[in-house]
Design a protein around this motif. Structure first.
Motif, PDB file in Angstrom:
ATOM      1  N   GLU A 181       0.364  -0.894  -0.270  1.00 50.91           N
ATOM      2  CA  GLU A 181      -0.421   0.056  -0.314  1.00 50.91           C
ATOM      3  C   GLU A 181       0.747   1.501   0.076  1.00 50.91           C
ATOM      4  O   GLU A 181       0.633   2.411  -0.584  1.00 50.91           O
ATOM      5  CB  GLU A 181      -0.890   0.200   1.561  1.00 50.91           C
ATOM      6  CG  GLU A 181      -1.547  -1.208   1.001  1.00 50.91           C
ATOM      7  CD  GLU A 181      -2.914  -1.285   2.485  1.00 50.91           C
ATOM      8  OE1 GLU A 181      -2.695  -0.001   3.530  1.00 50.91           O
ATOM      9  OE2 GLU A 181      -3.304  -1.912   2.872  1.00 50.91           O
ATOM     10  N   VAL A 182       1.935   0.858   0.637  1.00 51.11           N
ATOM     11  CA  VAL A 182       2.895   2.427   0.828  1.00 51.11           C
ATOM     12  C   VAL A 182       4.738   2.459   1.433  1.00 51.11           C
ATOM     13  O   VAL A 182       4.938   1.115   1.284  1.00 51.11           O
ATOM     14  CB  VAL A 182       2.489   3.151   2.115  1.00 51.11           C
ATOM     15  CG1 VAL A 182       2.360   2.207   3.560  1.00 51.11           C
ATOM     16  CG2 VAL A 182       3.202   4.420   2.293  1.00 51.11           C
ATOM     17  N   ILE A 183       4.967   2.752  -0.224  1.00 54.09           N
ATOM     18  CA  ILE A 183       6.153   2.846  -0.297  1.00 54.09           C
ATOM     19  C   ILE A 183       7.194   3.994   0.791  1.00 54.09           C
ATOM     20  O   ILE A 183       6.796   5.586   0.639  1.00 54.09           O
ATOM     21  CB  ILE A 183       6.875   2.870  -1.026  1.00 54.09           C
ATOM     22  CG1 ILE A 183       6.315   1.778  -2.125  1.00 54.09           C
ATOM     23  CG2 ILE A 183       8.508   2.628  -1.654  1.00 54.09           C
ATOM     24  CD1 ILE A 183       6.608   1.266  -3.677  1.00 54.09           C
ATOM     25  N   TRP A 184       7.834   3.688   1.209  1.00 52.17           N
ATOM     26  CA  TRP A 184       8.662   5.186   2.082  1.00 52.17           C
ATOM     27  C   TRP A 184       9.963   4.806   1.502  1.00 52.17           C
ATOM     28  O   TRP A 184      10.848   4.160   1.402  1.00 52.17           O
ATOM     29  CB  TRP A 184       8.579   4.886   3.777  1.00 52.17           C
ATOM     30  CG  TRP A 184       7.258   4.809   4.526  1.00 52.17           C
ATOM     31  CD1 TRP A 184       6.505   5.839   3.848  1.00 52.17           C
ATOM     32  CD2 TRP A 184       6.693   3.742   5.137  1.00 52.17           C
ATOM     33  NE1 TRP A 184       5.662   5.624   5.096  1.00 52.17           N
ATOM     34  CE2 TRP A 184       5.682   3.949   5.094  1.00 52.17           C
ATOM     35  CE3 TRP A 184       7.873   2.515   5.822  1.00 52.17           C
ATOM     36  CZ2 TRP A 184       4.701   3.452   6.589  1.00 52.17           C
ATOM     37  CZ3 TRP A 184       6.405   1.959   6.731  1.00 52.17           C
ATOM     38  CH2 TRP A 184       5.364   2.282   7.294  1.00 52.17           C
ATOM     39  N   VAL A 185      10.266   6.445   1.753  1.00 53.28           N
ATOM     40  CA  VAL A 185      11.228   6.539   0.598  1.00 53.28           C
ATOM     41  C   VAL A 185      12.015   7.780   1.701  1.00 53.28           C
ATOM     42  O   VAL A 185      11.067   8.704   1.646  1.00 53.28           O
ATOM     43  CB  VAL A 185      11.107   7.176  -0.959  1.00 53.28           C
ATOM     44  CG1 VAL A 185      10.865   5.823  -1.367  1.00 53.28           C
ATOM     45  CG2 VAL A 185      10.742   7.858  -1.365  1.00 53.28           C
ATOM     46  N   ASP A 186      13.446   8.829   0.967  1.00 55.41           N
ATOM     47  CA  ASP A 186      13.890  10.015   1.035  1.00 55.41           C
ATOM     48  C   ASP A 186      13.698  11.232   0.367  1.00 55.41           C
ATOM     49  O   ASP A 186      13.201  10.606  -1.151  1.00 55.41           O
ATOM     50  CB  ASP A 186      15.595   9.988   1.593  1.00 55.41           C
ATOM     51  CG  ASP A 186      16.331   9.038   0.779  1.00 55.41           C
ATOM     52  OD1 ASP A 186      15.517   8.896  -0.386  1.00 55.41           O
ATOM     53  OD2 ASP A 186      17.217   8.118   1.217  1.00 55.41           O
ATOM     54  N   GLN A 187      14.221  11.978   0.161  1.00 55.60           N
ATOM     55  CA  GLN A 187      14.468  12.575  -0.600  1.00 55.60           C
ATOM     56  C   GLN A 187      14.561  12.887  -1.808  1.00 55.60           C
ATOM     57  O   GLN A 187      14.821  13.497  -3.007  1.00 55.60           O
ATOM     58  CB  GLN A 187      14.238  14.578   0.153  1.00 55.60           C
ATOM     59  CG  GLN A 187      13.897  14.886   1.285  1.00 55.60           C
ATOM     60  CD  GLN A 187      13.478  16.434   0.907  1.00 55.60           C
ATOM     61  OE1 GLN A 187      13.085  17.172   0.240  1.00 55.60           O
ATOM     62  NE2 GLN A 187      13.412  17.461   2.348  1.00 55.60           N
ATOM     63  N   GLY A 188      15.944  11.936  -2.062  1.00 55.71           N
ATOM     64  CA  GLY A 188      16.203  11.520  -3.188  1.00 55.71           C
ATOM     65  C   GLY A 188      15.498  10.780  -4.728  1.00 55.71           C
ATOM     66  O   GLY A 188      15.947  10.628  -5.366  1.00 55.71           O
ATOM     67  N   TYR A 189      14.390  10.626  -4.200  1.00 59.25           N
ATOM     68  CA  TYR A 189      13.067   9.784  -4.810  1.00 59.25           C
ATOM     69  C   TYR A 189      12.090  10.530  -5.096  1.00 59.25           C
ATOM     70  O   TYR A 189      10.436  10.558  -5.488  1.00 59.25           O
ATOM     71  CB  TYR A 189      12.540   8.204  -4.177  1.00 59.25           C
ATOM     72  CG  TYR A 189      13.846   7.505  -3.808  1.00 59.25           C
ATOM     73  CD1 TYR A 189      14.302   6.134  -4.548  1.00 59.25           C
ATOM     74  CD2 TYR A 189      14.361   7.727  -2.313  1.00 59.25           C
ATOM     75  CE1 TYR A 189      15.195   5.677  -4.407  1.00 59.25           C
ATOM     76  CE2 TYR A 189      15.836   6.533  -2.267  1.00 59.25           C
ATOM     77  CZ  TYR A 189      15.653   5.153  -3.422  1.00 59.25           C
ATOM     78  OH  TYR A 189      16.632   3.959  -3.205  1.00 59.25           O
TER      79      TYR A 189
END
Length: 271
Positions: free
Chosen positions: A185-193
């Motif tokens: 349902e959800v993918i957590w990423v940092d600002q590089g993505y």
């Protein structure tokens, strides 16, 4: 390390190493190992000693030729490691143990939320054909792209050139494990993505939303949801063989990461 805390070994001629499998850990991994062919010359090598030697190499960071002589010959140990890599055995064992650890934690086998990040590592002079320069991290070598669940367990590993973009690596990693992400349902990423194109491609691949965890201006904060993948990289850093990418072929690099996670999960399951 007190001798009473060291695992038992099947070879009575040598003392145990801290990286050796305990009896309970061996009983967990034994059913997952490939059996004999049932024909030809019978197997004479001790598989437990083969695996102990591989775990010793991963944890200590030594070369294959530098394995202690009380293990089987290094050529035999490497032959098993390479054969299981080509047959996908390391990935199969890894996935089975990941399901067991998740079930032990009261979770379903596959996750509904994951975190993605990459790690740039240097290569040695035997770098192989896959390498490049990561201008952001100022590292010449390779990039490890990881997808992990909320427990920090690895779902996908992709090793690429150091100059591969994080978003491209994430898309390739996602596309290779879509059958495991039917609940995602959800993918957590940092600002590089960050970027609309990345979110659109992810939506088309697995119909999940992307949440970018940013940092407040001038302030550092730990995001528990995003920091899980950083903790996984920390686990891998305990294995000296992974301090750099020493492998000529990226398939071996990925199997080394599988092996490190297998060792970690065996400890959890046997605890």
């Amino acid at each position: 390390i007190a001798m009473s805390k060291l695992p038992k070994i099947t070879n009575p001629k040598r003392k145990a190493y801290p990286s050796d499998l305990s009896d309970s850990e061996w009983s967990i991994i034994t059913p997952l190992l490939p059996g004999t062919k049932g024909f030809g010359h019978p197997r004479t090598v001790d598989l437990r000693e083969i695996i102990n030697a591989i775990f010793y190499l991963q944890r200590s960071g030594c070369q294959w030729e530098m394995l202690p002589h009380d293990f089987p010959p290094h050529s035999t140990v490497y032959a098993y490691f390479h054969k299981w890599q080509r047959r996908g055995i390391w990935a199969e064992i890894h996935n089975e143990l990941r399901h067991k650890v998740r079930e032990q934690a009261g979770k379903l086998p596959e996750p509904s939320a994951v975190s993605i990040d990459s790690q740039s590592v240097k290569t040695t002079e035997k770098r192989g054909e896959v390498y490049g320069f990561d201008g952001g991290k100022k590292v010449k070598g390779r990039k490890r792209h990881l997808i992990v669940d909320t427990l920090g367990l690895v779902i996908a590993i992709i090793v690429t050139e150091g100059n591969t973009s994080e978003r491209l690596g994430a898309v390739v990693a996602l596309s290779e494990v879509l059958e495991k992400l039917d609940r995602l349902e959800v993918i957590w990423v940092d600002q590089g993505y960050r970027g609309d194109n990345f979110e659109r491609v992810v939506k088309q691949l697995c119909d999940a939303r992307v949440e970018v965890m940013g940092q407040p201006k001038g302030k550092f904060e730990i995001h528990p949801k995003r920091w899980v993948v950083e903790r996984t990289f920390g686990w891998l850093n305990r294995y000296r063989r992974l301090s750099k990418d020493f492998e000529t072929h990226i398939e071996n690099s990925e199997s080394m990461i599988h092996g490190a996670m297998i060792r970690l999960m065996l400890k959890r399951l046997a605890a």
